[in-house]
Design an enzyme around this catalytic site. Structure first.
Site, PDB file in Angstrom:
ATOM      1  N   ASP A  64     -15.438   8.866   3.952  1.00 28.33           N
ATOM      2  CA  ASP A  64     -14.705   7.923   3.103  1.00 28.33           C
ATOM      3  C   ASP A  64     -15.263   6.514   3.320  1.00 28.33           C
ATOM      4  O   ASP A  64     -15.794   6.207   4.378  1.00 28.33           O
ATOM      5  CB  ASP A  64     -13.232   7.971   3.530  1.00 28.33           C
ATOM      6  CG  ASP A  64     -12.275   7.317   2.562  1.00 28.33           C
ATOM      7  OD1 ASP A  64     -11.624   8.056   1.808  1.00 28.33           O
ATOM      8  OD2 ASP A  64     -12.160   6.079   2.586  1.00 28.33           O
ATOM      9  N   ASP A  75       0.802  -1.222   0.000  1.00 28.92           N
ATOM     10  CA  ASP A  75       0.000   0.000   0.000  1.00 28.92           C
ATOM     11  C   ASP A  75       0.837   1.275   0.000  1.00 28.92           C
ATOM     12  O   ASP A  75       0.428   2.284  -0.572  1.00 28.92           O
ATOM     13  CB  ASP A  75      -0.915   0.026   1.231  1.00 28.92           C
ATOM     14  CG  ASP A  75      -2.150  -0.840   1.044  1.00 28.92           C
ATOM     15  OD1 ASP A  75      -2.284  -1.430  -0.043  1.00 28.92           O
ATOM     16  OD2 ASP A  75      -2.971  -0.915   1.977  1.00 28.92           O
ATOM     17  N   ASP A 127     -14.709   7.106  -2.527  1.00 32.50           N
ATOM     18  CA  ASP A 127     -14.575   5.679  -2.820  1.00 32.50           C
ATOM     19  C   ASP A 127     -15.781   4.837  -2.389  1.00 32.50           C
ATOM     20  O   ASP A 127     -15.798   3.628  -2.593  1.00 32.50           O
ATOM     21  CB  ASP A 127     -13.274   5.112  -2.218  1.00 32.50           C
ATOM     22  CG  ASP A 127     -12.993   5.635  -0.822  1.00 32.50           C
ATOM     23  OD1 ASP A 127     -13.849   6.359  -0.271  1.00 32.50           O
ATOM     24  OD2 ASP A 127     -11.925   5.322  -0.274  1.00 32.50           O
ATOM     25  N   HIS A 185     -13.663   3.891   3.736  1.00 32.28           N
ATOM     26  CA  HIS A 185     -12.837   3.182   4.721  1.00 32.28           C
ATOM     27  C   HIS A 185     -12.926   3.879   6.086  1.00 32.28           C
ATOM     28  O   HIS A 185     -13.025   5.103   6.152  1.00 32.28           O
ATOM     29  CB  HIS A 185     -11.376   3.146   4.266  1.00 32.28           C
ATOM     30  CG  HIS A 185     -11.180   2.475   2.940  1.00 32.28           C
ATOM     31  ND1 HIS A 185     -11.187   3.171   1.745  1.00 32.28           N
ATOM     32  CD2 HIS A 185     -10.990   1.171   2.619  1.00 32.28           C
ATOM     33  CE1 HIS A 185     -10.996   2.308   0.747  1.00 32.28           C
ATOM     34  NE2 HIS A 185     -10.885   1.101   1.244  1.00 32.28           N
ATOM     35  N   HIS A 193      -5.568   7.411   7.314  1.00 30.71           N
ATOM     36  CA  HIS A 193      -5.116   6.143   7.910  1.00 30.71           C
ATOM     37  C   HIS A 193      -3.762   6.248   8.609  1.00 30.71           C
ATOM     38  O   HIS A 193      -3.400   5.348   9.360  1.00 30.71           O
ATOM     39  CB  HIS A 193      -5.008   5.057   6.838  1.00 30.71           C
ATOM     40  CG  HIS A 193      -6.323   4.680   6.216  1.00 30.71           C
ATOM     41  ND1 HIS A 193      -7.410   4.296   6.965  1.00 30.71           N
ATOM     42  CD2 HIS A 193      -6.715   4.632   4.912  1.00 30.71           C
ATOM     43  CE1 HIS A 193      -8.416   4.023   6.139  1.00 30.71           C
ATOM     44  NE2 HIS A 193      -8.031   4.233   4.897  1.00 30.71           N
ATOM     45  N   GLY A 207      -2.435   2.352   4.474  1.00 33.94           N
ATOM     46  CA  GLY A 207      -3.518   2.650   3.526  1.00 33.94           C
ATOM     47  C   GLY A 207      -3.278   3.880   2.669  1.00 33.94           C
ATOM     48  O   GLY A 207      -4.158   4.731   2.566  1.00 33.94           O
ATOM     49  N   TYR A 262     -11.025   6.143  -6.427  1.00 36.31           N
ATOM     50  CA  TYR A 262     -10.093   5.522  -7.363  1.00 36.31           C
ATOM     51  C   TYR A 262     -10.689   5.372  -8.753  1.00 36.31           C
ATOM     52  O   TYR A 262     -10.060   4.804  -9.631  1.00 36.31           O
ATOM     53  CB  TYR A 262      -9.604   4.196  -6.752  1.00 36.31           C
ATOM     54  CG  TYR A 262      -9.117   4.465  -5.339  1.00 36.31           C
ATOM     55  CD1 TYR A 262      -7.915   5.127  -5.122  1.00 36.31           C
ATOM     56  CD2 TYR A 262      -9.929   4.194  -4.234  1.00 36.31           C
ATOM     57  CE1 TYR A 262      -7.504   5.473  -3.847  1.00 36.31           C
ATOM     58  CE2 TYR A 262      -9.531   4.536  -2.950  1.00 36.31           C
ATOM     59  CZ  TYR A 262      -8.314   5.171  -2.766  1.00 36.31           C
ATOM     60  OH  TYR A 262      -7.922   5.530  -1.511  1.00 36.31           O
TER      61      TYR A 262
END
Ligand code: ZN
Length: 599
Positions: free
Chosen positions: A163, A86, A252, A165, A128, A136, A296
């Protein structure tokens, strides 16, 4: 003031580059910045590297040294999360990552100085990164550092993470700070990186209740996601009383994103950004720093999400269609990266979500999770006030006619308050409500709410000194959702005393008066104590809060029991307290005992 949020962007952001095949690609800046320009945003603050002393507000000095070493020699042995995967090392990575951090810190400073009301840093939101570890795609945690900058000025910060995540780094870096409230909506850690972000991650010690997580199942879809944001963010903002809002708008969660599975639309992403803007205006004096984040689908999604976020802060609607020049300019690149066709509008067509991209079961689970989060983390008074229509958290300004003390003011200390067993609306209208007595951080809102509650049949005991109300115990009738089951049962929704009169037995005296009143009326009283019930400005450690609540309830003749398993799994300190009036029918006893299970 510029026409819209200060846009933070400059060439240094392009240097944050993990390589041609990495998902977090600087390719997104071309189409993203061009679309922002097309809707009226102009770069106004070019990020420069943050100083080491600034990074050290949250990052370990030896971690910064490690990043600098990789920056010079990317071939070094993998360590601290940096290496193949990552977060691969690349030449100049320290300067690039420190520039993203610098962009968010300078944007925060522009807001703190009052130069701008809102700022937007699309290259930021690297949520992250941990104290001594890259994670991340994130090296330094620019959003957490911007929050730390505001904390250095003593400001209280509400952080909203949209987000897909979990915002684990921001949560971890402020986990023990009661002055930072983090709320993260994300795909469940069971199916997605970083594997954390469950409801029981509540914050530590005195900060318990300031870490909010709303994990959602894959294929949840835009409506349940937006409903979660709408029914949690304004309510918690009202309870917490932030001075500034910081938000992360990762794109995302979109149904076209290749890395995750929430199946959102740009329409929902834009609406959530507008809600954060309203919350900043109503609850934080308009101070708002928005950042980007993940995303992405570089051509089809990210540019539209960025434009919609900036437009939310500009208080402007998106144009109906994407500019044809923009589409013509990027159609070739989009095709090359397998992102065709480019959409025609900023908002997605409702038909975008299909049966394959939505799961009704995930929507049901989302509702259950939101209900649990509200039960455990939104103060009971605010949840009940919203259900009963005493208050609308996402609408307008509080009435200025309300009689309430500004936060700094208080009635004269020293004199003894009188406990009034049965407060009436007329009495409350003659009294000023002292600050920090009950849940809404703004005592004007608390006063309005109390008045609406009494009009609706709520029963209250109060502590009065002269023209001041310095303590309240409030019981709300029934549950609107379950009128039959809660017939004859009232819920204790608030019990509080202004700071200068705490630890003097006043809360016990008011609760006893309320319990006596319930006995006279032959009604049961039920209370749920969770981490949400605290003085948000100076909270006691979690275990102490529970102890105080238990002894108060017992001293007032209530019976304390464990919370139902569903609630206890999220908040191990949650407790139920029940009082049954003497001579109550078996039926009333059963209903009062059953009620906690319906919460
Ligand atoms: Zn605004």
């Amino acid at each position: 003031m510029p026409d819209g949020p200060l846009l933070v962007y400059g060439p240094r952001s392009l240097a944050y580059d993990f390589g041609p095949n990495h998902p977090l690609s600087p390719r997104r800046f071309g189409p993203g910045i061009e679309l922002l320009r097309a809707v009226g945003a102009e770069p106004g603050l070019a990020p420069e590297p943050a100083a080491d002393a600034e990074l050290e507000w949250l990052h370990a000095a030896d971690y910064i040294a490690t990043v600098r070493r990789f920056s010079r020699d990317p071939g070094g042995k993998p360590v601290a999360g940096i290496g193949p995967g990552d977060d691969p090392a690349f030449p100049g990575m320290h300067d690039a990552a420190a520039s993203v951090a610098g962009g968010s810190i300078r944007a925060m400073e522009a807001i703190l100085r009052g130069d701008v009301e809102h700022a937007y840093h699309p290259g930021g939101g690297l949520h992250h990164a941990m104290r001594a570890r890259a994670s991340g795609f994130c090296i330094y945690n620019d959003v957490a550092l911007a929050i730390a900058r505001a904390r250095r000025d003593g400001l209280r910060v509400l952080y909203v993470d949209l987000d897909v995540h979990h915002g684990d780094g921001v949560q971890a870096l402020h986990y023990d700070d009661p002055g930072v409230l983090t709320i993260s909506f994300h795909e469940s850690g069971r199916s997605l990186f970083p594997g954390s972000g469950f409801v029981d991650e509540l914050g530590e010690g005195s900060a318990a209740g300031t870490s909010i997580n709303v994990p959602l199942e894959p294929l949840c879809g835009p409506e349940p996601w937006l409903a979660a944001v709408r029914t949690i963010v304004p309510q918690l903002a009202a309870a917490f009383g932030p001075d500034i809002v910081v938000s992360q708008h990762g794109a995302d969660g979109h149904v076209w994103d290749p890395l995750a599975h929430l199946s959102l639309t740009t329409t929902a992403i834009g609406e959530a950004a507008r809600l954060v803007d309203r919350v900043a205006h109503r609850y934080a004096g308009g101070r708002w720093l928005a950042t980007g984040g993940g995303g992405y689908a570089v051509y089809r999604v990210v540019p539209r999400a960025w434009a919609l976020t900036w437009l939310a802060g500009a208080h402007r609607e998106a144009p109906a269609r994407l500019p044809s020049e923009w589409r013509a300019r990027w159609a070739g690149d989009a095709a090359r990266w397998d992102e065709t066709p480019l959409p025609a509008g900023f908002d997605d067509l409702p038909s975008l979500a299909s049966e394959r991209s939505l799961s009704p079961a995930a929507a049901v689970r989302a509702k259950e999770t939101v209900s649990l989060v509200r039960t455990v983390l939104v103060p009971a008074l605010l949840g009940v006030a919203e259900e009963r229509g005493w208050w609308r958290p996402d609408e307008g300004e509080p009435e200025t006619a309300a009689r309430a003390a500004p936060a700094a003011e208080a009635p004269p200390a020293g004199s003894d308050p009188t406990v009034v067993a049965d407060l009436t609306t007329e009495m409350v209208e003659r009294l000023a409500l002292s600050a920090r007595v009950v849940a809404p951080a703004d005592p004007r809102v608390a006063w309005e709410l109390l008045r609406a509650a009494l009009r609706d049949g709520a029963v209250a005991a109060g502590a009065v000194i002269g023209e001041w109300l310095v303590g309240i115990a409030l019981a709300a009738p029934g549950a609107p959702a379950a009128p039959a089951q809660t017939d004859g049962v009232d819920r204790l929704v608030a019990l509080g005393v202004a700071p200068a009169w705490r630890r003097s037995g006043l809360a016990t005296a008011m609760l006893r008066a309320l319990v006596d009143e319930q006995d006279r009326r032959g009604r049961a009283l039920v209370a749920l104590h969770t981490v949400a019930e605290r003085d948000v400005f100076d909270p006691l450690p979690r275990a102490v809060r529970r102890g105080v609540a238990e002894s108060l309830a017992r001293a007032s003749g209530m019976i304390v029991t464990a919370a139902p398993p569903r609630i206890a799994a999220a908040d191990t300190d949650a407790r139920i307290a029940i009082h049954i009036p003497p001579g109550a029918s078996p039926d009333l006893r059963a209903r009062a005992g059953e009620w906690p299970n319906s919460l």
